[in-house]
Write an enzyme that holds these catalytic residues in place. Structure first.
Site, PDB file in Angstrom:
ATOM      1  N   GLU A  35       0.840  -1.204   0.107  1.00  0.00           N
ATOM      2  CA  GLU A  35      -0.201  -0.142  -0.144  1.00  0.00           C
ATOM      3  C   GLU A  35       0.894   1.237  -0.012  1.00  0.00           C
ATOM      4  O   GLU A  35       0.545   2.262  -0.868  1.00  0.00           O
ATOM      5  CB  GLU A  35      -1.064   0.071   1.154  1.00  0.00           C
ATOM      6  CG  GLU A  35      -2.158  -0.944   1.133  1.00  0.00           C
ATOM      7  CD  GLU A  35      -3.165  -0.502   0.104  1.00  0.00           C
ATOM      8  OE1 GLU A  35      -3.026   0.658  -0.686  1.00  0.00           O
ATOM      9  OE2 GLU A  35      -4.209  -1.288  -0.258  1.00  0.00           O
ATOM     10  N   ASP A  52      -6.213   8.390  -0.376  1.00  0.00           N
ATOM     11  CA  ASP A  52      -5.923   7.388   0.585  1.00  0.00           C
ATOM     12  C   ASP A  52      -4.495   7.926   1.338  1.00  0.00           C
ATOM     13  O   ASP A  52      -3.755   8.471   0.858  1.00  0.00           O
ATOM     14  CB  ASP A  52      -5.590   6.145  -0.119  1.00  0.00           C
ATOM     15  CG  ASP A  52      -6.598   5.475  -1.053  1.00  0.00           C
ATOM     16  OD1 ASP A  52      -7.639   5.634  -0.428  1.00  0.00           O
ATOM     17  OD2 ASP A  52      -6.412   4.820  -1.850  1.00  0.00           O
TER      18      ASP A  52
END
EC number: 3.2.1.17
Length: 129
Positions: A35, A52
């Site tokens: 991520e 994000d």
């Protein structure tokens, strides 16, 4: 802050992520690797206008408030900036809420694509935990 692999594993373990909702520590370290590359300052804008944030790339449409995402729900009740701290407590606490949803860790695309069904124990191998 960019964490080392074992350093992150130790921090996540201390914060209670090991086997949280049945997901071993290796799953969390693997998710963080793909991520954010272990970087607490990572941000990525999505096509829907949401962003994000942080080491686990937590999304502003649902989980945090960044003041610029239309219709944000802020289900973790935190400013998104809290997810960029070198102290990962806020990210971990929010991740616990996310993974408690019926989708579990499938909420993380990188986990689904790169970690799910693999030997995630490799991510904590050799770490003193």
């Amino acid at each position: 802050k960019v964490y080392g692999r074992c350093e992150l594993a130790a921090a996540m373990k201390r914060l209670g992520l090991d086997n949280y909702r049945g997901y071993s520590l290796g799953n969390w370290v693997c998710a963080a690797k793909f991520e954010s590359n272990f970087n607490t300052h990572a941000t990525n804008r999505n096509t829907d206008g949401s962003t994000d944030y942080g080491i686990l790339q937590i999304n502003s449409r649902w989980w945090c408030n960044d003041g610029r995402t239309p219709g944000s729900r802020n289900l973790c009740n935190i400013p998104c900036s809290a997810l960029l701290s070198s102290d990962i407590t806020a990210s971990v606490n929010c991740a616990k809420k996310i993974v408690s949803d019926r989708n579990g860790m499938n909420a993380w695309v990188a986990w689904r694509n790169r970690c799910k069904g693999t030997d995630v124990h490799a991510w904590i191998r050799g770490c003193r935990l």
